[in-house]
Design a protein around this motif. Structure first.
Motif, PDB file in Angstrom:
ATOM      1  N   ASP A 154      44.491  39.634  47.105  1.00  0.00           N
ATOM      2  CA  ASP A 154      45.724  39.719  47.031  1.00  0.00           C
ATOM      3  C   ASP A 154      46.491  39.447  48.502  1.00  0.00           C
ATOM      4  OD1 ASP A 154      45.522  39.796  44.348  1.00  0.00           O
ATOM      5  OD2 ASP A 154      45.524  42.206  44.340  1.00  0.00           O
ATOM      6  N   ARG A 155      45.823  39.079  49.412  1.00  0.00           N
ATOM      7  CA  ARG A 155      46.550  38.821  50.607  1.00  0.00           C
ATOM      8  C   ARG A 155      47.379  37.600  50.800  1.00  0.00           C
ATOM      9  NH1 ARG A 155      41.838  39.967  54.837  1.00  0.00           N
ATOM     10  NH2 ARG A 155      40.563  39.151  53.215  1.00  0.00           N
ATOM     11  N   GLU A 156      48.401  37.600  51.211  1.00  0.00           N
ATOM     12  CA  GLU A 156      49.105  36.202  51.164  1.00  0.00           C
ATOM     13  C   GLU A 156      48.410  35.076  51.853  1.00  0.00           C
ATOM     14  OE1 GLU A 156      53.444  34.763  52.510  1.00  0.00           O
ATOM     15  OE2 GLU A 156      53.121  36.935  52.689  1.00  0.00           O
ATOM     16  N   GLY A 157      48.340  33.799  51.279  1.00  0.00           N
ATOM     17  CA  GLY A 157      47.579  32.717  51.782  1.00  0.00           C
ATOM     18  C   GLY A 157      45.975  32.936  51.172  1.00  0.00           C
ATOM     19  N   ARG A 158      45.693  34.003  50.747  1.00  0.00           N
ATOM     20  CA  ARG A 158      44.156  34.060  50.501  1.00  0.00           C
ATOM     21  C   ARG A 158      43.672  33.388  49.180  1.00  0.00           C
ATOM     22  NH1 ARG A 158      39.143  35.882  52.438  1.00  0.00           N
ATOM     23  NH2 ARG A 158      37.616  36.150  50.610  1.00  0.00           N
ATOM     24  N   LYS A 159      43.022  32.485  49.115  1.00  0.00           N
ATOM     25  CA  LYS A 159      42.355  31.836  47.839  1.00  0.00           C
ATOM     26  C   LYS A 159      41.081  32.587  47.397  1.00  0.00           C
ATOM     27  CE  LYS A 159      44.475  27.433  48.640  1.00  0.00           C
ATOM     28  NZ  LYS A 159      44.300  25.852  48.781  1.00  0.00           N
ATOM     29  N   PRO A 160      41.077  32.622  45.854  1.00  0.00           N
ATOM     30  CA  PRO A 160      40.012  33.316  45.570  1.00  0.00           C
ATOM     31  C   PRO A 160      38.361  32.427  45.768  1.00  0.00           C
ATOM     32  CG  PRO A 160      40.953  32.592  43.855  1.00  0.00           C
ATOM     33  CD  PRO A 160      41.866  32.348  45.012  1.00  0.00           C
ATOM     34  N   GLY A 161      37.539  33.161  46.041  1.00  0.00           N
ATOM     35  CA  GLY A 161      36.202  32.237  46.209  1.00  0.00           C
ATOM     36  C   GLY A 161      35.338  31.972  45.125  1.00  0.00           C
ATOM     37  N   MET A 162      34.383  31.634  45.093  1.00  0.00           N
ATOM     38  CA  MET A 162      33.605  31.124  43.812  1.00  0.00           C
ATOM     39  C   MET A 162      33.379  32.222  42.787  1.00  0.00           C
ATOM     40  SD  MET A 162      29.945  28.907  43.390  1.00  0.00           S
ATOM     41  CE  MET A 162      30.715  27.705  44.579  1.00  0.00           C
ATOM     42  N   ALA A 163      32.985  33.293  43.376  1.00  0.00           N
ATOM     43  CA  ALA A 163      32.609  34.516  42.461  1.00  0.00           C
ATOM     44  C   ALA A 163      33.845  34.840  41.697  1.00  0.00           C
ATOM     45  CB  ALA A 163      31.736  35.493  43.385  1.00  0.00           C
ATOM     46  N   ALA A 164      34.809  35.155  42.432  1.00  0.00           N
ATOM     47  CA  ALA A 164      36.134  35.907  42.122  1.00  0.00           C
ATOM     48  C   ALA A 164      36.712  34.738  40.919  1.00  0.00           C
ATOM     49  CB  ALA A 164      37.164  35.794  43.038  1.00  0.00           C
ATOM     50  N   THR A 165      36.542  33.397  41.353  1.00  0.00           N
ATOM     51  CA  THR A 165      37.176  32.339  40.216  1.00  0.00           C
ATOM     52  C   THR A 165      36.448  32.457  38.988  1.00  0.00           C
ATOM     53  OG1 THR A 165      37.778  30.870  41.910  1.00  0.00           O
ATOM     54  CG2 THR A 165      37.745  29.993  39.743  1.00  0.00           C
ATOM     55  N   ALA A 166      35.091  32.731  39.152  1.00  0.00           N
ATOM     56  CA  ALA A 166      34.142  32.784  37.874  1.00  0.00           C
ATOM     57  C   ALA A 166      34.568  33.932  37.009  1.00  0.00           C
ATOM     58  CB  ALA A 166      32.817  33.062  38.469  1.00  0.00           C
ATOM     59  N   MET A 167      34.933  35.008  37.618  1.00  0.00           N
ATOM     60  CA  MET A 167      35.347  36.201  36.834  1.00  0.00           C
ATOM     61  C   MET A 167      36.661  35.873  36.124  1.00  0.00           C
ATOM     62  SD  MET A 167      33.122  38.302  36.649  1.00  0.00           S
ATOM     63  CE  MET A 167      31.959  36.998  36.476  1.00  0.00           C
ATOM     64  N   LEU A 168      37.530  35.110  36.535  1.00  0.00           N
ATOM     65  CA  LEU A 168      38.670  34.737  35.975  1.00  0.00           C
ATOM     66  C   LEU A 168      38.687  34.102  34.476  1.00  0.00           C
ATOM     67  CD1 LEU A 168      40.841  33.135  39.125  1.00  0.00           C
ATOM     68  CD2 LEU A 168      41.059  35.656  37.997  1.00  0.00           C
ATOM     69  N   ALA A 169      37.597  33.683  34.331  1.00  0.00           N
ATOM     70  CA  ALA A 169      37.369  32.926  33.085  1.00  0.00           C
ATOM     71  C   ALA A 169      37.189  34.245  31.943  1.00  0.00           C
ATOM     72  CB  ALA A 169      36.142  32.096  32.904  1.00  0.00           C
ATOM     73  N   PHE A 170      36.479  35.360  32.340  1.00  0.00           N
ATOM     74  CA  PHE A 170      36.202  36.501  31.517  1.00  0.00           C
ATOM     75  C   PHE A 170      37.549  37.050  31.399  1.00  0.00           C
ATOM     76  CE2 PHE A 170      31.746  36.395  32.225  1.00  0.00           C
ATOM     77  CZ  PHE A 170      31.347  35.930  30.778  1.00  0.00           C
ATOM     78  N   GLY A 171      38.416  37.478  32.702  1.00  0.00           N
ATOM     79  CA  GLY A 171      39.817  37.998  32.576  1.00  0.00           C
ATOM     80  C   GLY A 171      40.646  37.512  31.950  1.00  0.00           C
ATOM     81  N   ALA A 172      40.721  36.060  31.878  1.00  0.00           N
ATOM     82  CA  ALA A 172      41.951  35.638  31.404  1.00  0.00           C
ATOM     83  C   ALA A 172      41.787  35.630  29.569  1.00  0.00           C
ATOM     84  CB  ALA A 172      41.957  34.021  31.819  1.00  0.00           C
TER      85      ALA A 172
END
Length: 360
Positions: A277-295
């Protein structure tokens, strides 16, 4: 205002549910010796498997201040809360009784389950969020956890000797046996339902802890990782100390269980909040993968429930059977589990890329 860390942690808890349920399917359906950490404890204690559901309930609470910040308890909002609760209860009842619907002779139907508890916790926490202030809600949560301890130690209603350290030998379980009859998950004279009647109360307290964390994140001035870490550690220490007299028992959702699992969840959130959640930080591959389950958390869980038997299909068991001798069961059994989880993830990732959010 949306924090990536919340969606990622929600996704991790959903992935965890699929993982541990599939591990149980491998144990009982494929007779595999899976890693004990992926299985629920029989009664008191804690494994990785015991962390995912309370973690999700904490996330349910955290999400409420974000989604209802400007809401008022008018008739439309009441209909929304009660309507969503009703849909969760209905879907939960269907998923809890899939085997019974296919064959009434297979046993008795079950009233409670995972989605039913999520629905009841959501309803109570959402209404209390609109009806009471932050301090009042924390007092309610503390009162529930404090009073649940002596309640659990009351004599069992059916005469079974009370021993909080013995499975099913407590007042909470006896209420389930008395009021639910044979419509329980755990059968027999010591039976009960792990998502039963009285255990819903401390689960609501867990949701209210989540609500308080959500409010903290909204009020924050800058990063809140350090504050979250202190709160999480305090709950973990308090719960661990309490467990010496009131054991950590998921099946009755003991007060020490609430504090320990809430503490671990908040510590995980602190780490993810600092990382993502740091400003300007983009989620990496692992975090993006978990977004599919989270959404699409409920959709992922529902798809998992209706396809749970797939993990023990011969096709997915081929690599397990080929490698179990070389790798050993605990490692080899992870292969079909991960393949099955990947299938569920693929469906959720497709929904995410389409921008489709399935809401209950």
């Amino acid at each position: 205002m949306r924090l990536i860390s919340l969606d990622v942690l929600r996704g991790l808890t959903v992935a965890g549910m699929i993982l541990v349920n599939s591990a149980a399917a491998m144990k009982y359906g494929a007779e595999a010796s899976v890693a004990p950490i992926l299985l629920h404890v029989s009664w008191d204690g804690l494994t990785l498997a015991d962390l995912v559901f309370p973690g999700f309930l904490t996330m349910v609470g955290i999400a409420i201040p974000f989604s209802m910040r400007d809401a008022k308890l008018d008739s439309a909002q009441r209909r929304h809360i009660l309507g969503r609760t009703g849909r969760l209860l209905l879907l939960g009842f269907i998923l809890s009784n899939l085997y019974w619907f296919t064959s009434f002779a297979s046993g008795d139907w079950r009233l409670f389950g995972v989605l039913q508890r999520i629905g009841l916790v959501y309803c109570a926490c959402a209404l209390l969020f609109l009806l009471a202030g932050p301090r009042a809600r924390l007092i309610v949560a503390a009162a529930i956890l404090a009073l649940y301890w002596p309640l659990a130690l009351l004599p069992s209603l059916d005469g079974l000797a009370t021993d909080i350290w013995a499975r099913g030998h407590n007042f909470v379980a006896s209420v389930d046996r008395l009021l639910l009859g044979n419509h329980l998950y755990v059968k027999g004279p010591e039976g009960y339902d792990p998502e039963g009647i009285l255990g819903t109360l401390p689960a609501i307290a867990q949701g209210l802890i989540g609500v308080a964390i959500g409010e903290l994140l909204i009020r924050r001035q800058g990063p809140a990782a350090r504050q979250l870490a202190v709160i999480g550690a305090a709950m973990l220490v308090a719960g661990s100390g309490w467990s010496l007299t009131f054991p950590i028992v998921k099946d009755i959702w003991s007060s020490s269980f609430v504090l320990v699992t809430s503490g671990i969840t908040v510590l995980a959130l602190a780490l993810l909040h600092h990382w993502l959640d740091r400003e300007g930080r983009k989620p990496g591959m692992a975090a993006t993968a978990m977004l599919a389950f989270g959404a699409n958390a409920i959709a992922a869980y529902t798809l998992h429930q209706v396809t749970a038997g797939v993990v023990t299909w011969d096709l997915l068991l081929l690599p397990f059977r080929a490698l179990r001798e070389a790798l050993g069961d605990p490692v080899a059994s992870l292969i079909p589990i991960l393949l099955y989880t990947l299938l569920i993830w693929g469906a959720m990732e497709w929904l995410r890329r389409k921008g489709w959010i399935i809401k209950i």
